[in-house]
Every structure is written in C-alpha cells, then in structure tokens.
Scaffold this active site. Sequence first.
Site, PDB file in Angstrom:
ATOM      1  N   ASN A  55      -4.116   2.744  -3.537  1.00 54.29           N
ATOM      2  CA  ASN A  55      -4.161   1.359  -4.028  1.00 54.29           C
ATOM      3  C   ASN A  55      -5.583   0.869  -4.230  1.00 54.29           C
ATOM      4  O   ASN A  55      -5.814  -0.331  -4.387  1.00 54.29           O
ATOM      5  CB  ASN A  55      -3.395   0.411  -3.099  1.00 54.29           C
ATOM      6  CG  ASN A  55      -2.080   1.008  -2.631  1.00 54.29           C
ATOM      7  OD1 ASN A  55      -1.962   1.389  -1.480  1.00 54.29           O
ATOM      8  ND2 ASN A  55      -1.122   1.113  -3.527  1.00 54.29           N
ATOM      9  N   GLY A  61       0.796  -1.215   0.000  1.00 51.34           N
ATOM     10  CA  GLY A  61       0.000   0.000   0.000  1.00 51.34           C
ATOM     11  C   GLY A  61       0.827   1.263   0.000  1.00 51.34           C
ATOM     12  O   GLY A  61       1.987   1.252   0.379  1.00 51.34           O
ATOM     13  N   SER A  62       0.208   2.333  -0.425  1.00 50.94           N
ATOM     14  CA  SER A  62       0.798   3.667  -0.371  1.00 50.94           C
ATOM     15  C   SER A  62      -0.350   4.665  -0.465  1.00 50.94           C
ATOM     16  O   SER A  62      -1.463   4.316  -0.863  1.00 50.94           O
ATOM     17  CB  SER A  62       1.781   3.901  -1.517  1.00 50.94           C
ATOM     18  OG  SER A  62       2.849   2.981  -1.494  1.00 50.94           O
ATOM     19  N   ASN A  63      -0.073   5.912  -0.095  1.00 50.84           N
ATOM     20  CA  ASN A  63      -1.067   6.978  -0.214  1.00 50.84           C
ATOM     21  C   ASN A  63      -0.480   8.132  -1.013  1.00 50.84           C
ATOM     22  O   ASN A  63       0.698   8.472  -0.841  1.00 50.84           O
ATOM     23  CB  ASN A  63      -1.456   7.538   1.159  1.00 50.84           C
ATOM     24  CG  ASN A  63      -1.947   6.482   2.134  1.00 50.84           C
ATOM     25  OD1 ASN A  63      -2.735   5.615   1.774  1.00 50.84           O
ATOM     26  ND2 ASN A  63      -1.480   6.562   3.373  1.00 50.84           N
ATOM     27  N   ARG A 112      -8.314   3.239   3.239  1.00 54.53           N
ATOM     28  CA  ARG A 112      -7.478   4.438   3.338  1.00 54.53           C
ATOM     29  C   ARG A 112      -7.962   5.522   2.391  1.00 54.53           C
ATOM     30  O   ARG A 112      -7.996   6.714   2.739  1.00 54.53           O
ATOM     31  CB  ARG A 112      -6.019   4.082   3.047  1.00 54.53           C
ATOM     32  CG  ARG A 112      -5.329   3.358   4.183  1.00 54.53           C
ATOM     33  CD  ARG A 112      -3.886   2.981   3.857  1.00 54.53           C
ATOM     34  NE  ARG A 112      -3.804   1.862   2.933  1.00 54.53           N
ATOM     35  CZ  ARG A 112      -3.410   1.919   1.673  1.00 54.53           C
ATOM     36  NH1 ARG A 112      -3.043   3.077   1.154  1.00 54.53           N
ATOM     37  NH2 ARG A 112      -3.349   0.848   0.917  1.00 54.53           N
TER      38      ARG A 112
END
Length: 793
Positions: free
Chosen positions: A492, A241-243, A513
Amino acid sequence: MFWLAAVLIVAAGGAYLWLHQTLPRTSGTATVAGLGGKVEILRDRHGIPHIEAATQDDAYFALGFLHAQDRLWQMETQRRIAAGRLAEIFGSRAVEIDRVMRTLGLRRHAEAAVAHLSSEGRASLEAYAAGVNAFLGGATRLLPLEFLALGVTPEPWTPADSIGWLKIMAWDLGGSFRAELLRMALAKQGLSNRQIGEFLPPYPGDAPVALPDLAALYRDVGVDAVRLAAAMPGAPATGIGSNNWVVAGARSATGRPLLANDPHLGLSAPAVFYLAHWRTPEGNAIGATLPGVPVMVLGRTDHAAWGFTNTGPDVQDLYIERLDTDPRRYLTPAGPMPFETREEVIRVRGEADLRITVRRTRHGPVISDTMDRLAPLIDKDHVIALAWTALADDDRTIEAGLRAVRARHWTAFVDAFADYVAPQQNIVYADVEGNIGFLAPGRVPIRRPENDIRGLAPSPGWDARYDWQGFIPYGDLPRSLNPPGGSIVTANNKIVSDRYRYHITADWQPPYRARRIESLIAGRDAHSIDSFKAIQADVTSLAVRDLLPFLLTSPTVSARTAAALELVRQWDGRMEAGRPEPLIVTAWLRQLSRLIFADELGAVFREAWRLRIEFLGNVLGDVNGQSRWCDDITTPIRETCQQLLGQSLEEALEDLVQRYGSDARRWRWGEAHAAVSPHRPFSGLFLLGDLFDIVVPTPGDGFTVNVGQHDIRNDAAPFANRHAASFRAIYDLADLDRSIFIQSTGQSGNWMSPHYADFATPWARTEYLPMTTRRADYEPGNAGRLILQPAPR
C-alpha cells in the site's frame, strides 16, 4: 434438583441434535437441476473442498453449491447490504445503512453490469447462481441458526447478487472521500493550510501537498464535514493494508520464483475468504474465493500464481453542488440543471415502509441526503454529491477474475484485467516459466491541470475545471515484467516514481511495511518458503522504532514511569504477544496523540484520532518548528513536548492499571491485542457473543508485516486487533503443490461445525495448511465425498 438437572440435560441434548441438522450433507449423492455433468466434491480433513468437474461452468456450479452449504448466512447478509435490504430483517437499526446503499444505487448498478457482461461471463455467473439455488431448492435439512432465529427465508440467488458484493468490497477498500471531508473539516475548524499539511503529511520524500485556501473556499458553505464522514458506513479504523511480494528464480533457493500475499481486511466470523480447489480439463485452480462470487480471487493455477494489495487510488471525489433558486435544480457550468430523482421503498421489520427520494447530479448520487440526521449538517443552499468509478454500469470487473484463472502466460494475464474497474489493486505475478510481474489495473480518473484541489478536498460542482477528464488508459497504468532487481514488493506504499505522468493519489499509506519487507528480502541471497514464512510472521514495528528515541527522552514523573521507561529502554520494537512493552508504548502513543492534537482539532478530534506516526515524529523532532503542536492552545501557559511525554506516559500507565492490574511485568500485548472476529448479528449479545465470536491472542501492530490494526478511539477495547491478514499464502513456482495457505477462522460459517474456528489458532501463530492439488495429498483422512448428479432433463 436431580429431575431438573435431568430435564435440562435432555433439553440441551435435544437442542444439540436439532441444531445438528443445520450442518450440510458432505457425503453420498445428490441429484440437482442445472448441472451439465457429474461433479465430485471431496472435502479434506480441514474442510477444504476439492472439486472435479468436466467443465469450468460445472465447477462454478459446484462452488456456488458449496458456498451455500458453508456460508449461506454470510452470503445473505452480503447481498442485503449491497441491495439496501438489511432493515427487512434487522428493523429500524439498519435503516441508515440501507439508505446509504439505496442512495449509492449499488444494486441498480450491479443489475446494469450483468447486461454488459460477455455471454461467456454471464453464463459463468448463471452457473454459479444455479449451484446456490440447487442447494436452496434441494435443502432437506434445517437452514443455519441465523435464519431460524430471525425467521428469514433466502430468495433465489442471481448474478447481480455476486456483482453487488464486489461493489461492497470496492466500497470497503476505498474511502478517499473521507480524507476530503477531513481536510474540509480541519479548514472549517480554523486550521491553516500549513497546519493541515503538517497533520496530514506528504508521502516521505514527496513535496508538501499544495492546496488552495480551503478556509476561503468553504467560507460560504455550511457543512459539518466531520460528522458527515463519521456517518458514512464502512470507514476503516486505522487504515487499509495488505502485503505482497515476489522474487525471481535468481533470488530463490530453487531457481524458480516465490510469491507471498496476505490481504488485510476487517476480521469477521466467518472469515471473508473461503478456501477451495477445482480441477477441470483446463487444469487446476486453488486459493481464496469470496462466498457469493464465482472467482478464484487470490491463488494459483498449474501455470501461475498471483496476489493482491490495495492500491488506494483517489477514485472518489466529493462535489459541493449549489442549489438554484428552484430547489429542484442545481448549478452547472452550463446553467441550472434538474436533479435526477427516483423513489425507493425500504421495508422495515415491525414498522411501516420508509419511502425516500434519491437525488443524483451529473457527478453522482447526493450522499448528504442519505440520513435524516445529516440534514442539520449542511445548509439549505448546498448538497454534496459523490463521483466514484465503481458507480459505472459498464463495470466488468468480475470478468477479469473469470479470465485470469484461464491465463497461461503473462500476456494473457495482463489482457484479462483490461476491463477491470474497481477497486484498483497492486497485483504481483509469477509463472512456471520463471517470469515475475506487476500490474495495477483499475479505472482511475484524470483531472485537469488547472484543478488545484486534485480530489484532496470537496470541489465546487458548478466549476468545470474540477470535472473528470476520462480515465488513465489501461496501457498507461503501472506495470512491470522481470525487473532488474529480481523482486517486487507492494504494501500500500507509493508504487510510481515522480516521473509518472498521471495522478493516482496523494494519500499513499506510509511505507513502514514495505521498507521492512524489502530489508528482509535484501538480507538473504536466496529465499525459500521458510524465509517467506518468517517475513509474514515478522513483528518488528519500524514505526515504533522511529519514535523510540524521542519517547526515551521522557522525564520520569513518578516511580511508575521510571520503571516503565526502564522496560522500554531495553526493548527493540518487536510487537511480540508475550511482552508488556508493546502494550505500554501503544497506550503511551494513544495518550500522547490526544494531548498533542486534541486541542487544535476540537470537534474534529474524535474522527481524526489515529496513531499518526509520521506526524508525531515530525512534532517530537521539531521538523520545521512543528513542536509548537505540543502547546495546549486552550491554556495560557506554553506546554512543551517533554511535558507531554511525561504526562502521557503517566496517564497511559494509569489506564493500563485499571484495565490489566498493577503489575506491569504481567501485562501481555497479545491478550490486549487479541484478534476479534465478530459474528453478525450475534456479536455483543448476552452469551451468544461469547459463543459465536472468535477471539485469539495475536502479536503485531498496524505497521508490522504481521499486521494487527486496532482502533484507539474504541475506549472499551482500544488495543483489540480488528483488521489483519484475512488470508496468507506462499507460492513455490518450482513445485506449486508445495505452496501453503490459511485463512483466519475456518471454512464453515455454522457454529455447529468443527470447521467454524479451527484455523484461528494456527493462523494467529502464522502456521499454514498445504495448498496442494494432488489427490494423494488431500484424500487421506478426508471429511466426506459428495457426488452432484445432474437431474434428468
């Protein structure tokens, strides 16, 4: 005793002084070969280098020199991973990963990619390599401790070493083939397509994934799919994951865009990224670089800023290849075809060389050949081959990074990624003209309409309908500029609408998220750096909040569960480090997951054990009758979800008592969920692990914006944070020198350096460093000024 103590003190002092020689020289003048002109490197008080060079290639030379000064061991292990050469220094315990990498042929593909680069791109990689080699050739001090302890002498750096590491990053950020193997394993375990679709539910709002009868498809194929998946290196414990997000000037207090990014990667000591700044006549660039690679991967220039998250496309397909009567051949739609073969020699420290034969089909390398222990996992009539977009000789991904840093407007930025291959990324963009944008470059395969598997499970390699039909044209990949809502968010989650004509994946990450970020953005009319900081620090778990109403219906089977339920009942789902409730609920969900699906999954359970929140919610909410999963199929009685809720809470509390003591009010999530950045290879070794690993308490969970992934399968430390924001940055396009950033450990990979772990505590507190290119900001209190002078020609 006095003399013994004196001797020990003197010895310790001598060892310290000796090891102090492993620290790099950061002041004075060094004459180096391969440099075009004088370069100044000023390290600020945080150890972040600021490079001033007359040309861009001289800046890349200096970056290579710096990476070698501060992260040489990290670079050495990275290139050995890609080349399949770890066993040369670590012995037989590294043979399996070497065999996987030799089978994939990442080093061979990296070498081929160098030949496909433009002359300008090749020159930049050569300049960077020259900088690394200038450090190696001119080193008068000791190499870092790891080299000394293992007796390793680094070889000269090459452009293929840089490209090889990008391919390893693509491997770590990929892994869709594991979902294929999981579906195959579930089918062979006896689960119906309906059960598989429930256990691996579709993205919220999407229709259930349609699949052919997998049990029938694999009836005549003897493959232990789950053990094959577990054997492959690089599998993330709980997802990737990443934002990133950006708002337009209309939604900013300054009237100019704001952009934020925090890529989530496996924690390590040192961190994945290295912060750097360079100034050339073309302008400034500052942000996160990858040691071993001459690219500003994440960051900003004087004109624009950008941030990445992983798209997670399905760019890997497994093919079950059926052997001909002649085992040197396999079946294709056009008849039997011989395997391509090559011999590889793996040198093993302290043992004889290992010679292996690598086989390749028309789809890709035969991964079922990678380990001797895989031989019993597949019958003698079949092999499994991997098709993967990153196994392309014409991969010019690295040129995208070299060109993006020179882009002065949106069109040039988009053009820079035209040759980007892997891993596909969601890129958000903002520039000083006020534009915000999004693009998702990468090579994504097109599958035939009649392909009923669509890459979701291993496909018959002899059937032409499962072959790829080219790739999505670059111009048709997802892209937008200045959307009407004035904001763009990716985490994601699914990035395309149902109207999008191409298939990217069916396995998007859940949108928890993304939903939280969107709600926090919508909660303010005008955003600032401070409001973006608050978003990056947010620890509200929407996943936990979704499940709390079900959990709180649990019966109280003891005084202990009653007390725990009372604590949880007054809690709001914030995964704060100083509270016991996040630990209680996470341990509860861990045990509940085991009780709900371990019986159905059998041998597949361990590999598939995750906090599958959407699935748990559907079971506890009895969506379409899914509460039947609560019945233990191994017993004659019918268990209910209510029984399992009470039983799992009691079991979770007993486990927590054994780990943290009997007083639940003294339990702290942050201590159990400490971020662990392990050192390779000293992590886990007596005394050395405690010295070299970096451990710091952290909040969050795998579903919060301030993410902290843990591996519930790890019985020794099931709650430890292993996968988190390796880098955080917030960019202010009204004044880019007001931007801020940080990474998770420190600039240096040398344990003797004061900058080995100095970022860890502020990073855990979601604090930042100034991301400035103004000399007046970074020069005061600097840690050294080094001049690189070109050697006479």
